[in-house]
Design an enzyme around this catalytic site. Structure first.
Site, PDB file in Angstrom:
ATOM      1  N   GLY A 142      -5.505  91.981 -14.872  1.00  0.00           N
ATOM      2  CA  GLY A 142      -6.036  92.424 -13.591  1.00  0.00           C
ATOM      3  C   GLY A 142      -6.863  91.336 -12.926  1.00  0.00           C
ATOM      4  CB  CYS A 143      -7.663  90.695  -9.382  1.00  0.00           C
ATOM      5  SG  CYS A 143      -8.119  92.354  -8.839  1.00  0.00           S
ATOM      6  CG  PHE A 144     -12.218  93.369 -10.248  1.00  0.00           C
ATOM      7  CD1 PHE A 144     -13.102  92.655  -9.444  1.00  0.00           C
ATOM      8  CD2 PHE A 144     -11.630  94.504  -9.719  1.00  0.00           C
ATOM      9  CE1 PHE A 144     -13.388  93.063  -8.146  1.00  0.00           C
ATOM     10  CE2 PHE A 144     -11.908  94.923  -8.414  1.00  0.00           C
ATOM     11  CZ  PHE A 144     -12.783  94.200  -7.628  1.00  0.00           C
ATOM     12  CB  THR A 146      -8.465  87.111 -14.029  1.00  0.00           C
ATOM     13  OG1 THR A 146      -7.245  87.688 -14.495  1.00  0.00           O
ATOM     14  CG2 THR A 146      -8.329  85.601 -13.969  1.00  0.00           C
TER      15      THR A 146
END
Lengths: 328, 328, 328, 328
Positions: A142-144, A146
């Site tokens: 996921g973006c967060f 990462t």
């Protein structure tokens, strides 16, 4: 290598197309979209006009022809594609949440039943590159998680409490209009959401554990009036105080040789459009503030997916990911 | 009542003039500015064209004629005005940092010698209203400490660690251009600064202590692409877990009857231009997230100063502060 | 080919470095800055960290060693470099205004004496490519005249009045802070400036005349809360009414084969970071609205300068300029 | 006086409620909304928490009880309310387009049949105040025609061509999310729309004609990354050249005594939240640039509607409209 992008109409899909334009080995030959079938890709992604004549198609999972596939469809949709693609010898990176967590955790947090679960390597290469090598299927983080995990990783074994306070640009909400993304609701505001219950928290905890941490982990995301980028402020309460030099040395050592991690003052504009994660740290003894900046659509999605593809296929890890960011 | 605004050319000065336009008892009769002496106030504050014919003057401290004075000059400048004004019977609210802290703390943190120190009531009325009543001189809190303290106050006695992660609009940096406020350096970015060393931290610690807290207190501010407003996300690690209902009850009780505190989802746009502080809380047991939204120029500066004036003078506490905020 | 960038600390200089990173034939070997002499280029351009070890130098004009030089210094500074560089066989593109206009027009409009004037080809290749070929020195157009001229060019012979209403991002004002670029003065505003007297008007008139137009030409720029990009709305009052199809055919014909002009709905985000100029037109008979979108730092400055270099040197015209734009 | 707001959930409805809070004679007693019936007004308008206990109702047109009504519903919906309200003695201002134009023009441009047409005074008081006095029903102008007409009015008899290039904030699109208002589609962009065919053009032509102009009239609106405000740049080509002083004198004379028109450099932030229209002009002889700034939700909608109510009812024209704007 022929590449298929399943779900190519959204922001992550568009970024995969854009980035792969500069990849020396890969070419996008299939771009799927249910809603836009038959329309030129550049109708949806006008910035790419002149770069591609590709037209959106809508093949069944079993009819996709390619050497490699990216799944840029929502969670629960992705799980229908993985086995059909793998069975036909197509390697896959899944950008959805479907394979990031243990089955029970996934089913509890996402509130759905998984219909085709198996264990997959988690593709955050700076943390667990070995698992990605030679894999035929990788789950993209996921973006967060990462940005958050990269901010805290070097201190993970030394932390008692890790509080991630993240600020995300609006492209993270996708290209579908909603009250949340209505311009007057975003501009001039800073909007915390899912203050204690964001689904990405489970991934963050998982990664801290993988790094040997027993810290309590907390997460609050905020939507900010920015198009691209996630800035994560990690407030790390340490078991034992550490000085600035010691902390900096830890980060330098941890990220030595990592092309995509740059230890400098994090600015969203300095990573925009690129796969970099810029990180800096400041210690006040018992608390360390570690801040990371990523482009949520690149290191937080499409770029990291290509990085994983490169590792899986034995290409240079930064192939297709060397174009410099664009500031301001 | 005739009011003098010392340092009326900046944002806080402009807000004092704007807000006092609607005050039933007070009238701005003196507006000082060294740089703009002789020029109409509306040249600097064009939104007020048609409301005032006031001209900037530049009197010596001993020559200011008024019943009440606001000091909206930088720290170290304010300390030159207080005694001369008080000696002539003029009551004063100082918006600078000069009287917010004990002398030794002030001198250490601001790196200057105080030339006219004495103890002054700290004018955060929701926390310490009694000290303000009948005072002839009040020190107005900093913008960050106001929003942060109000967010955490009800939980202060129960907290082990309080981490304030604040996001401030750019008007907080004043109207003086700098690299920090250069549009391309702000837009599309989220910029943490003074990650562990912001001067307002001392005020925050002081207020937590005043509230009976022994918690460790941390603070990291961020500059965000917003004109007005501070959103503070207070991550509060509790001594003992508390449930959502218990926490909400605590806040309702603590702020019962407070006109300027509204317990609702904090949005910067819902408080803009007003003296409100909107607060909401969410508990996950061991951590509570308490978020406050204020207008940094109003509840964080000019509005709170008028609130203090009202208390000092026996006016209705919200006199001149009843105009509804403007959304979006 | 070794390239020197004279004035490499500003936005245009930074863009020259960024774009030349992907150029197959050119390498930046000299980056000058008076103020930053001795400091790494990446201190000023942190997005380029990891791409270059270049250090700012401050050589005299006669000591610059390179095959090609870009002048990205202010007008009046550029005129001191051209002859010394040309005399030593170094080809030059000047991004300043010093050689864009006839001497008398330049001296009147810029209010200075030119100390080394001679005639130079005006490097707007889509309009006057022939002059650039084989030139050893080219004057790069202004940002506004580039977008405006490309918007109106096909209709130039048919126009009676051309009114350019331009909206520019703040990077056009450079990286030097001022009241004009102070965030609170820009955000939430649309600020017209030099309503009838902007210096770029002379270039616009010159280019319309070059295209055979006798139209009266007007120009009003606006500063808008955007980092990058110029959108120009050209209101073209025609000598004789023309229908939509006729106008579209004119544009298609005029720009046939031009790599950098795309006839599609102009969006700043679709050209950002790239050398494209996107244009569309709509006729209501007597008036045509022609709108162009460019990135002011690329097609409006550094990108067009490289395009000119490519033409001068016989490289592919889009060498170093093929990286796709980044949306959103 | 009891006031009903029909359609009180949108931005214009919210502004009517906000502004009437400070009106000495009027009180909002009815706020209707089909979708939000039964919910507190402050759920939808959280900035007004603490100011009103009003609950949305959904009465039939014939059941509305009030002395005065504002119609803030979409065009075609408004026409169902006017007669039922007037028949019961309730005076009305309609903020929709239903009564702004002659029937045939309305039906052609809006593509609908009018089911209850009659002639109504057009409520742009600075242009046609007499018609509003003593009227029982007034049609409130569109947001663009208000700012545009006020910018050009004094020169109307002298103009050959009037080109309105308008820039509008996103609140003008209402509070309903769409691709047009999706944050990433707005931020960092300037988006012209309906380049030659916006419906408000007919109103603009009508008002120029009312002012004795025979000029050709053109209009192109742009959506800009701003929440509130319309800046209109009127490019006015004159029949005969006029100098700066002459033009300024014309504007001063035309707007002498008008409370809501201020002749000063137009800035959106200087009129935000208020009913002011700030205007300045610059002549270059044959062309005059006249620029106006209004708050689209106030002078462009709710504020002007209240101004009309005041005139209709014999109140001070600025009653409820005296709160100063808020800058920055």
């Amino acid at each position: 290598m022929d590449v298929a992008i399943v779900g190519a109409s959204g922001y992550a899909g568009g970024e995969l197309i854009r980035l792969l334009m500069t990849h020396p080995e890969a070419e996008v030959t299939v771009a799927t979209s249910r809603a836009l079938e038959g329309r030129p890709v550049t109708d949806q992604h006008p910035h790419l006009r002149g770069y591609t004549d590709c037209v959106f198609t809508n093949p069944a999972a079993g009819d996709i022809e390619a050497d490699f596939a990216f799944l840029a469809v929502p969670h629960t949709a992705a799980m229908n594609y993985v086995s059909p693609l793998l069975e036909r010898g197509i390697r896959v990176v899944d950008l959805s949440a479907d394979y990031r967590l243990p089955r029970d955790v996934y089913e509890r947090i996402y509130g759905v039943s998984h219909t085709d679960w198996f264990e997959a390597p988690y593709g955050l290469p700076e943390i667990s590159r070995e698992g990605v090598k030679n894999a035929r299927f990788v789950s993209n983080p996921g973006c967060f998680p990462t940005g958050a995990t990269l901010a805290a990783a070097p201190l993970a074994p030394h932390a008692a409490h890790v509080i991630y306070d993240s600020k995300t640009g609006v492209s993270g909400a996708g290209d579908n209009p909603s009250a949340t993304t209505h311009y007057p609701n975003v501009a001039d505001g800073i909007n915390p959401y899912k203050w204690t219950s964001h689904r990405h928290l489970a991934e963050m905890k998982q990664e801290l554990a993988r790094l040997g941490s027993t810290a309590a982990c907390y997460f609050t995301p905020h939507l900010v009036p920015v198009n691209r980028g996630i800035l994560t402020t990690a407030h790390i309460l340490l078991d034992e105080p550490m000085g600035q030099e010691e902390v900096e040395a830890l980060y330098r050592e941890f990220y030595r040789g990592e092309y995509f991690v740059r230890l400098q003052r994090p600015m969203l504009s300095a990573v925009r459009g690129s796969n970099f994660c810029d990180i800096a740290v400041e210690s006040e003894g018992s608390r360390v503030v570690a801040v990371s900046a990523i482009d949520n659509l690149v290191k937080g999605a499409a770029g990291q997916a290509i990085q994983n593809m490169n590792i899986m296929c034995g290409y240079a890890e930064n192939a297709g990911l060397t174009v410099p960011p664009c500031l301001p």
